[in-house]
Design a protein around this motif. Structure first.
Motif, PDB file in Angstrom:
ATOM      1  N   TRP A  70     -15.274  -1.379   4.232  1.00  0.00           N
ATOM      2  CA  TRP A  70     -14.418  -0.834   3.097  1.00  0.00           C
ATOM      3  C   TRP A  70     -13.654   0.380   3.543  1.00  0.00           C
ATOM      4  CZ3 TRP A  70     -12.318  -2.676  -1.075  1.00  0.00           C
ATOM      5  CH2 TRP A  70     -11.960  -1.625  -2.003  1.00  0.00           C
TER       6      TRP A  70
ATOM      7  N   ARG B 184      -9.541   0.242   3.416  1.00  0.00           N
ATOM      8  CA  ARG B 184      -8.610   0.714   2.189  1.00  0.00           C
ATOM      9  C   ARG B 184      -7.641   1.767   2.797  1.00  0.00           C
ATOM     10  NH1 ARG B 184     -12.428   4.166  -1.390  1.00  0.00           N
ATOM     11  NH2 ARG B 184     -10.284   4.412  -2.533  1.00  0.00           N
TER      12      ARG B 184
ATOM     13  N   TYR C  23      -7.297  -5.733  -2.722  1.00  0.00           N
ATOM     14  CA  TYR C  23      -8.752  -5.881  -2.436  1.00  0.00           C
ATOM     15  C   TYR C  23      -9.625  -5.370  -3.555  1.00  0.00           C
ATOM     16  CZ  TYR C  23      -8.307  -7.457   2.074  1.00  0.00           C
ATOM     17  OH  TYR C  23      -7.917  -8.099   3.516  1.00  0.00           O
TER      18      TYR C  23
ATOM     19  N   THR D 286       0.776  -1.182   0.186  1.00  0.00           N
ATOM     20  CA  THR D 286      -0.020  -0.057  -0.095  1.00  0.00           C
ATOM     21  C   THR D 286       0.874   1.209  -0.010  1.00  0.00           C
ATOM     22  OG1 THR D 286      -1.602  -1.217   1.357  1.00  0.00           O
ATOM     23  CG2 THR D 286      -2.015   1.099   1.144  1.00  0.00           C
TER      24      THR D 286
ATOM     25  N   ARG E 239     -13.489  -4.016  -4.661  1.00  0.00           N
ATOM     26  CA  ARG E 239     -14.633  -3.625  -3.736  1.00  0.00           C
ATOM     27  C   ARG E 239     -15.898  -4.404  -4.082  1.00  0.00           C
ATOM     28  NH1 ARG E 239     -17.849  -2.698  -0.793  1.00  0.00           N
ATOM     29  NH2 ARG E 239     -19.032  -0.789  -0.645  1.00  0.00           N
TER      30      ARG E 239
ATOM     31  N   THR F 156      -5.693  -1.978  -2.479  1.00  0.00           N
ATOM     32  CA  THR F 156      -6.852  -2.300  -3.219  1.00  0.00           C
ATOM     33  C   THR F 156      -6.412  -2.645  -4.981  1.00  0.00           C
ATOM     34  OG1 THR F 156      -7.275  -0.042  -4.270  1.00  0.00           O
ATOM     35  CG2 THR F 156      -8.107  -0.442  -2.313  1.00  0.00           C
TER      36      THR F 156
END
Length: 289
Positions: free
Chosen positions: A225, A229, A209, A189, A211, A234
């Protein structure tokens, strides 16, 4: 350089116990390519494993790996270190056993931050070091180790939280005979793309990830979520990182069961990013660089 994805799953492997969804049912009945064990990559040129999830014993046997000289650990989360006890089996002496020291133990490599965090939950010295099951070496962000046979590896670190240690999550850049492969299993990330060389041949990288499922159903509530995040990569972030780095080829791993997609659906999604050279990995996938 040759690599094999020993496992392409993540924290939620496929099939999930007790689950009979459209993803888990064929995985349980047919196995691969539907089934996914934990996230681990084998670099043949260095006899090196990157990460040791709980299923590492089964994965090494399944791929008939005969030698493991190194085990590189990316970070301290249990789904990446829960199988570290596999070092007991590597270089084990013949019977009768005279002491606990392995004849040719594997070298376990990680950052000092990761070692300290693992040591807080696992008694590394008593369970592994003192018994001679493994040797431990540290590698820091930007540091390079020679592994023999012309292979070298460089640590590419990233914080797991804003402002955190730069070596909290490590990717490993392998170079051999002019080829380069960066294995970043998870926690990218906050990775600074500028740390990744612009001539990268292969990036084995976490998927990130989603959604929604492939059918458009939300995977998480809006509240969850929003929480996740903040510190979880993501899929959209992964795509942007790949677009920025522009490697020749990208193979995605850490593919979670909760994403609820089948192999053919991942193939269709990869086709949408054909210009980026993105592929979704599978267990046992052989990759030549």
């Amino acid at each position: 350089m040759n690599l094999t994805l020993l496992g392409s799953g993540g924290d939620s492997q496929t099939p999930m116990p007790t689950c009979d969804c459209r993803v888990c049912a064929p995985a349980r009945e047919e196995g691969g390519p539907h089934a996914r064990l934990g996230n681990s990559t084998f670099v043949h040129d260095a006899d090196a494993v990157v990460d040791a999830p709980e299923s590492i014993w089964a994965m090494l046997n399944r791929q008939d790996v005969a030698d493991v000289d190194y085990i590189f650990i990316s970070h301290h989360h249990m789904d990446h270190v829960g199988g570290l006890r596999v070092v007991q089996a590597i270089g084990r002496p013949e019977f009768p056993i005279a002491d606990w020291d392995n004849v040719d133990p594997a070298t376990v490599v990680m950052s000092e931050t990761t070692y300290d965090r693992i040591a807080a939950s696992l008694d590394i010295e008593a369970e592994y070091d003192d018994r001679g099951y493994a040797e431990f070496e540290f590698i820091g962000d930007g540091e390079t180790m020679a592994l023999g046979d012309g292979v070298e590896v460089t640590g590419v670190g990233a914080p797991m939280d804003p402002g955190g240690p730069e070596d909290a999550a490590m990717g490993y850049l392998f170079r051999s005979d002019g080829s380069s492969a960066l294995v970043s299993p998870d926690e990218t990330t906050f990775l600074d793309p500028a740390k990744v060389p612009d001539d990268l041949d292969l990036w084995v990288k976490e998927c990130g990830y989603f959604r929604e499922t492939g059918d458009g159903e939300p995977i998480m509530s809006e509240e969850l979520w929003a929480q996740e995040r903040e510190h979880q990569t993501t899929f959209d972030q992964t795509v942007e990182q790949v677009r920025t780095v522009d490697p020749d080829r990208t193979v995605l791993t850490e593919i979670e069961e909760i994403y609820r997609r089948r192999p053919e659906e991942y193939a269709d999604l990869a086709a949408e990013y054909g210009e980026l050279g993105i592929e979704f990995g599978r267990d046992g996938m052989s990759i030549e660089v």
